[in-house]
Design a protein around this motif. Sequence first.
Motif, PDB file in Angstrom:
ATOM      1  N   PRO A  42     -30.277  52.986   5.422  1.00 12.74           N
ATOM      2  CA  PRO A  42     -30.407  54.611   4.895  1.00 12.74           C
ATOM      3  C   PRO A  42     -30.235  54.471   3.501  1.00 12.74           C
ATOM      4  CG  PRO A  42     -28.906  54.192   6.740  1.00 12.74           C
ATOM      5  CD  PRO A  42     -29.342  52.610   6.396  1.00 12.74           C
ATOM      6  N   ASP A  43     -29.671  53.480   2.722  1.00  8.13           N
ATOM      7  CA  ASP A  43     -29.364  53.251   1.379  1.00  8.13           C
ATOM      8  C   ASP A  43     -30.452  52.767   0.598  1.00  8.13           C
ATOM      9  OD1 ASP A  43     -28.846  51.001   2.223  1.00  8.13           O
ATOM     10  OD2 ASP A  43     -26.678  50.710   1.202  1.00  8.13           O
ATOM     11  N   LEU A  44     -31.528  52.537   1.070  1.00  2.66           N
ATOM     12  CA  LEU A  44     -32.628  51.675   0.494  1.00  2.66           C
ATOM     13  C   LEU A  44     -33.309  52.387  -0.451  1.00  2.66           C
ATOM     14  CD1 LEU A  44     -34.051  48.793   0.928  1.00  2.66           C
ATOM     15  CD2 LEU A  44     -35.591  50.195   1.997  1.00  2.66           C
ATOM     16  N   VAL A  45     -33.401  52.221  -1.679  1.00  2.00           N
ATOM     17  CA  VAL A  45     -34.142  52.952  -2.729  1.00  2.00           C
ATOM     18  C   VAL A  45     -35.640  52.339  -3.112  1.00  2.00           C
ATOM     19  CG1 VAL A  45     -31.839  53.828  -3.804  1.00  2.00           C
ATOM     20  CG2 VAL A  45     -32.954  51.853  -4.718  1.00  2.00           C
ATOM     21  N   GLY A  46     -35.961  51.082  -2.558  1.00  2.00           N
ATOM     22  CA  GLY A  46     -37.204  50.528  -2.684  1.00  2.00           C
ATOM     23  C   GLY A  46     -37.196  49.192  -2.345  1.00  2.00           C
ATOM     24  N   ALA A  47     -38.384  48.822  -1.819  1.00  2.00           N
ATOM     25  CA  ALA A  47     -38.587  47.571  -1.192  1.00  2.00           C
ATOM     26  C   ALA A  47     -39.992  46.898  -1.664  1.00  2.00           C
ATOM     27  CB  ALA A  47     -38.453  47.533   0.363  1.00  2.00           C
ATOM     28  N   TRP A  48     -40.061  45.619  -1.772  1.00  2.00           N
ATOM     29  CA  TRP A  48     -41.249  45.003  -2.198  1.00  2.00           C
ATOM     30  C   TRP A  48     -41.426  43.750  -1.535  1.00  2.00           C
ATOM     31  CZ3 TRP A  48     -37.534  47.258  -4.855  1.00  2.00           C
ATOM     32  CH2 TRP A  48     -38.001  48.127  -6.072  1.00  2.00           C
ATOM     33  N   VAL A  49     -42.727  43.397  -1.273  1.00  2.00           N
ATOM     34  CA  VAL A  49     -42.936  42.049  -0.354  1.00  2.00           C
ATOM     35  C   VAL A  49     -43.759  41.233  -1.465  1.00  2.00           C
ATOM     36  CG1 VAL A  49     -43.104  43.220   1.887  1.00  2.00           C
ATOM     37  CG2 VAL A  49     -45.177  43.104   0.474  1.00  2.00           C
ATOM     38  N   ALA A  50     -43.841  39.868  -0.926  1.00  2.00           N
ATOM     39  CA  ALA A  50     -44.440  38.651  -1.595  1.00  2.00           C
ATOM     40  C   ALA A  50     -45.460  38.332  -0.457  1.00  2.00           C
ATOM     41  CB  ALA A  50     -43.588  37.516  -1.898  1.00  2.00           C
ATOM     42  N   GLU A  51     -46.811  38.159  -1.084  1.00  2.00           N
ATOM     43  CA  GLU A  51     -47.829  37.774  -0.026  1.00  2.00           C
ATOM     44  C   GLU A  51     -48.487  36.460  -0.550  1.00  2.00           C
ATOM     45  OE1 GLU A  51     -50.090  41.740   1.501  1.00  2.00           O
ATOM     46  OE2 GLU A  51     -50.279  41.288  -0.608  1.00  2.00           O
ATOM     47  N   ARG A  52     -48.814  35.769   0.456  1.00  2.00           N
ATOM     48  CA  ARG A  52     -49.696  34.341   0.039  1.00  2.00           C
ATOM     49  C   ARG A  52     -50.750  34.417   1.321  1.00  2.00           C
ATOM     50  NH1 ARG A  52     -48.065  28.339   1.082  1.00  2.00           N
ATOM     51  NH2 ARG A  52     -49.404  27.307  -0.313  1.00  2.00           N
ATOM     52  N   GLU A  53     -51.999  34.168   0.789  1.00  2.00           N
ATOM     53  CA  GLU A  53     -52.990  34.090   1.389  1.00  2.00           C
ATOM     54  C   GLU A  53     -53.092  35.269   2.660  1.00  2.00           C
ATOM     55  OE1 GLU A  53     -52.940  30.154   3.364  1.00  2.00           O
ATOM     56  OE2 GLU A  53     -53.205  29.386   1.327  1.00  2.00           O
ATOM     57  N   ASP A  54     -52.777  36.537   1.930  1.00  2.00           N
ATOM     58  CA  ASP A  54     -52.959  37.607   2.985  1.00  2.00           C
ATOM     59  C   ASP A  54     -52.041  37.923   4.025  1.00  2.00           C
ATOM     60  OD1 ASP A  54     -55.068  38.880   1.208  1.00  2.00           O
ATOM     61  OD2 ASP A  54     -56.415  37.853   2.617  1.00  2.00           O
ATOM     62  N   ARG A  55     -50.657  37.067   3.778  1.00  2.00           N
ATOM     63  CA  ARG A  55     -49.679  37.043   4.808  1.00  2.00           C
ATOM     64  C   ARG A  55     -48.403  37.520   4.070  1.00  2.00           C
ATOM     65  NH1 ARG A  55     -49.755  33.507   9.809  1.00  2.00           N
ATOM     66  NH2 ARG A  55     -47.745  34.513   9.721  1.00  2.00           N
ATOM     67  N   ILE A  56     -47.510  38.342   4.326  1.00  2.00           N
ATOM     68  CA  ILE A  56     -46.161  38.550   4.003  1.00  2.00           C
ATOM     69  C   ILE A  56     -45.301  37.384   4.316  1.00  2.00           C
ATOM     70  CG2 ILE A  56     -44.243  39.935   4.054  1.00  2.00           C
ATOM     71  CD1 ILE A  56     -46.212  42.330   4.584  1.00  2.00           C
ATOM     72  N   VAL A  57     -44.715  36.907   3.069  1.00  2.00           N
ATOM     73  CA  VAL A  57     -43.988  35.644   3.209  1.00  2.00           C
ATOM     74  C   VAL A  57     -42.798  35.649   2.404  1.00  2.00           C
ATOM     75  CG1 VAL A  57     -45.966  33.981   3.466  1.00  2.00           C
ATOM     76  CG2 VAL A  57     -44.922  34.650   1.237  1.00  2.00           C
ATOM     77  N   GLY A  58     -42.611  36.877   2.006  1.00  2.00           N
ATOM     78  CA  GLY A  58     -41.055  37.429   1.369  1.00  2.00           C
ATOM     79  C   GLY A  58     -40.857  38.760   1.246  1.00  2.00           C
ATOM     80  N   HIS A  59     -39.521  39.287   0.978  1.00  2.00           N
ATOM     81  CA  HIS A  59     -39.219  40.497   0.991  1.00  2.00           C
ATOM     82  C   HIS A  59     -37.965  40.618   0.155  1.00  2.00           C
ATOM     83  CE1 HIS A  59     -36.985  44.273   2.353  1.00  2.00           C
ATOM     84  NE2 HIS A  59     -38.308  44.574   2.815  1.00  2.00           N
ATOM     85  N   ILE A  60     -37.901  41.810  -0.493  1.00  2.00           N
ATOM     86  CA  ILE A  60     -36.475  42.249  -1.294  1.00  2.00           C
ATOM     87  C   ILE A  60     -36.592  43.720  -1.237  1.00  2.00           C
ATOM     88  CG2 ILE A  60     -37.401  42.291  -3.417  1.00  2.00           C
ATOM     89  CD1 ILE A  60     -35.105  41.128  -4.366  1.00  2.00           C
ATOM     90  N   GLY A  61     -35.156  44.086  -1.086  1.00  2.00           N
ATOM     91  CA  GLY A  61     -34.951  45.626  -1.010  1.00  2.00           C
ATOM     92  C   GLY A  61     -33.804  45.774  -2.379  1.00  2.00           C
ATOM     93  N   LEU A  62     -34.017  47.140  -2.516  1.00  2.00           N
ATOM     94  CA  LEU A  62     -32.757  47.645  -3.511  1.00  2.00           C
ATOM     95  C   LEU A  62     -32.234  48.860  -2.848  1.00  2.00           C
ATOM     96  CD1 LEU A  62     -34.165  47.956  -7.159  1.00  2.00           C
ATOM     97  CD2 LEU A  62     -32.343  46.366  -6.190  1.00  2.00           C
ATOM     98  N   ALA A  63     -30.690  48.612  -2.826  1.00  2.00           N
ATOM     99  CA  ALA A  63     -30.011  49.618  -2.002  1.00  2.00           C
ATOM    100  C   ALA A  63     -28.963  50.155  -2.889  1.00  2.00           C
ATOM    101  CB  ALA A  63     -29.222  48.932  -0.928  1.00  2.00           C
TER     102      ALA A  63
END
Length: 166
Positions: A42-63
């Motif tokens: 609920p406190d998430l203010v943004g999220a990003w993903v890392a892609e490699r070869e069109d696959r999501i292989v990483g994630h980070i959020g800001l709360a």
Amino acid sequence: MSVRMRADGDAAACVDALRDVQLASGYPTRWPDDPAAWLDPPDLVGAWVAEREDRIVGHIGLAAGRSEPGLAAATGVPVELLVLVTRLFVTPAARGLGLARALLSVVTGHAAATDLTLGLDVIERSVEAIALYESLGWRHVGSARARWRTQDGRHPMVRYYLAPEG
């Protein structure tokens, strides 16, 4: 490799990547009943993903900082001026490619652009993560017992960090 804002249609791929991480390294320490919701607190203010070869292989959020009063207390930064790294992971197959660094760079830039102080907490047994943060100049500002419990019922020690200045 690329890093982009997480999109609405990314949930299933993010959960698949999280499952790979959990099986390999035990993060998160407890598999959530609803992993997609866990990635979107609920406190998430943004999220990003890392892609490699069109696959999501990483994630980070800001709360929003109100979720971790211990970090606010350790730094003296008011919770309304504090954002926290949350839900950071890179799949085992994509580790060593600089994706965690790239994800951290994106949120560091976002926090700086919005005049917010960026912090994080990490459990003390996460030696590799701690080494990464410290190699990037993150400053250890305190430690405390976690409010949450591990699967065996313990409250682990967490270390609080602030992003490098400038």
